[in-house]
Motif scaffolding. Structure first.
Motif, PDB file in Angstrom:
ATOM      1  N   TYR A  79      -7.331   7.160   6.718  1.00  0.00           N
ATOM      2  CA  TYR A  79      -6.996   7.846   5.473  1.00  0.00           C
ATOM      3  C   TYR A  79      -8.177   8.694   4.997  1.00  0.00           C
ATOM      4  N   GLN A  81      -2.661  13.276  -2.256  1.00  0.00           N
ATOM      5  CA  GLN A  81      -1.442  12.524  -1.963  1.00  0.00           C
ATOM      6  C   GLN A  81      -1.703  11.465  -0.904  1.00  0.00           C
ATOM      7  N   TYR A  98      -4.414   9.807  -0.567  1.00  0.00           N
ATOM      8  CA  TYR A  98      -5.043   8.684  -1.281  1.00  0.00           C
ATOM      9  C   TYR A  98      -3.989   7.838  -1.987  1.00  0.00           C
ATOM     10  N   ARG A  99      -3.031   8.489  -2.643  1.00  0.00           N
ATOM     11  CA  ARG A  99      -1.988   7.738  -3.342  1.00  0.00           C
ATOM     12  C   ARG A  99      -1.159   6.917  -2.361  1.00  0.00           C
ATOM     13  N   THR A 100      -0.904   7.486  -1.187  1.00  0.00           N
ATOM     14  CA  THR A 100      -0.170   6.742  -0.156  1.00  0.00           C
ATOM     15  C   THR A 100      -0.959   5.519   0.287  1.00  0.00           C
ATOM     16  N   GLN A 121      -3.221   3.928  -1.367  1.00  0.00           N
ATOM     17  CA  GLN A 121      -3.245   2.990  -2.493  1.00  0.00           C
ATOM     18  C   GLN A 121      -1.959   2.161  -2.541  1.00  0.00           C
ATOM     19  N   GLN A 122      -0.818   2.823  -2.360  1.00  0.00           N
ATOM     20  CA  GLN A 122       0.476   2.139  -2.403  1.00  0.00           C
ATOM     21  C   GLN A 122       0.632   1.161  -1.239  1.00  0.00           C
ATOM     22  N   VAL A 123       0.234   1.593  -0.038  1.00  0.00           N
ATOM     23  CA  VAL A 123       0.383   0.757   1.155  1.00  0.00           C
ATOM     24  C   VAL A 123      -0.503  -0.484   1.051  1.00  0.00           C
ATOM     25  N   GLN A 170      -1.769  -1.878  -1.600  1.00  0.00           N
ATOM     26  CA  GLN A 170      -1.322  -2.764  -2.671  1.00  0.00           C
ATOM     27  C   GLN A 170      -0.094  -3.554  -2.235  1.00  0.00           C
ATOM     28  N   ALA A 171       0.847  -2.889  -1.585  1.00  0.00           N
ATOM     29  CA  ALA A 171       2.084  -3.550  -1.169  1.00  0.00           C
ATOM     30  C   ALA A 171       1.844  -4.565  -0.062  1.00  0.00           C
ATOM     31  N   GLU A 172       0.986  -4.233   0.890  1.00  0.00           N
ATOM     32  CA  GLU A 172       0.790  -5.088   2.054  1.00  0.00           C
ATOM     33  C   GLU A 172      -0.258  -6.174   1.838  1.00  0.00           C
ATOM     34  N   GLN A 176      -6.942  -2.871  -3.680  1.00  0.00           N
ATOM     35  CA  GLN A 176      -7.161  -1.455  -3.913  1.00  0.00           C
ATOM     36  C   GLN A 176      -7.934  -0.858  -2.731  1.00  0.00           C
TER      37      GLN A 176
END
Length: 257
Positions: free
Chosen positions: A198, A216, A218-220, A222-224, A226-228, A232
């Motif tokens: 990333y 964008q 970075y936002r991806t 961050q989401q991945v 956090q979810a996995e 952060q």
């Protein structure tokens, strides 16, 4: 004489390649190669070949495999049946003057790292590309993986990914950032938890005048993450995100002139 383990196992004599058709013999040679110049105990070999439930005559079968391997290696040009040496606790594969792709890979990566540290990016990239060419496919693909082979396969994949990262770093340092965007998108798809990819993609996009796309990414990430993993992004990724937001001039220092 050359051994190649970074892909389907093969042995070459300089004119042609030799393959083992018997899976147990192929596994035995792979284990001995992974531990080349070190004693591989009979117990280790039996565990790799049969797991926790070996047959009653496992030792006898192992003796046959070693005998057949000696003949195979002699026919392929490695010594006169002396490539595999018997020790009291097991066996040792002697490389002697034989070439070995794993050693060549490690040597090229080591040279590449030194060139990279010295700012000699073209030479570094050439070494990393040479190393990556040696990886012909999945390591030990379709071979049963006991503890020794599983550890080696994991090590080889990690080394390959590290080499890819270093090659991308060298390309980016040369100002060839547009070249790495496509490959990095593919690598992130394959390895979504590897934050370094990333980071490299964000920098490549920023230097390609695609600041919004870099943010964008970075936002991806961050989401991945956090979810996995419930975490952060790492500090390096967060620092790069802030630098992109503020158009930090330091990000342009190593861009192509």
């Amino acid at each position: 004489m050359r051994y190649e383990l970074l892909g389907p196992l093969r042995v070459s004599d300089g004119r042609e390649s030799h393959f083992l058709s018997a899976p147990k013999m192929e596994t035995t040679l792979a284990i001995l190669l992974v531990r080349a110049e070190w004693v591989t105990t009979k117990e280790q070999l039996i565990t790799e070949l049969w797991g926790e439930s070996p047959p009653q005559r496992a030792s006898a079968a192992l003796h046959v495999y070693i005998s057949q391997l000696r003949k195979f290696l002699a026919a392929a040009g490695h010594g006169d049946g002396e490539a595999i040496v018997t020790r009291s606790s097991g066996y040792v594969l002697r490389l002697r003057d034989a070439e070995y792709d794993v050693a060549d890979f490690q040597r090229a990566v080591g040279h590449g790292r030194l060139f990279l540290q010295a700012g000699r990016y073209e030479e570094a990239l050439a070494q990393f590309e040479e190393a990556l060419r040696l990886v012909r496919g999945p390591v030990l693909d379709q071979l049963p993986e006991g503890p020794v082979l599983a550890a080696f396969a994991a090590w080889a994949e990690e080394e390959r990914l590290d080499c890819l990262e270093l090659s991308i770093e060298a390309r980016t340092a040369l100002g060839r950032h547009r070249e790495v965007i496509g490959p990095l998108n593919g690598l992130i798809t394959q390895h979504p938890l590897r934050e370094s990819f990333y980071r490299q993609l964000m920098l490549a996009l920023y230097r390609s005048e695609r600041q919004a796309d870099a943010l964008q990414v970075y936002r991806t990430a961050q989401q991945v993450l956090q979810a996995e993993l419930g975490v952060q992004p790492c500090p390096a990724l967060r620092r790069l995100h802030h630098a992109i937001l503020t158009s930090d001039a330091l990000l342009d220092l190593r861009a192509a002139s």
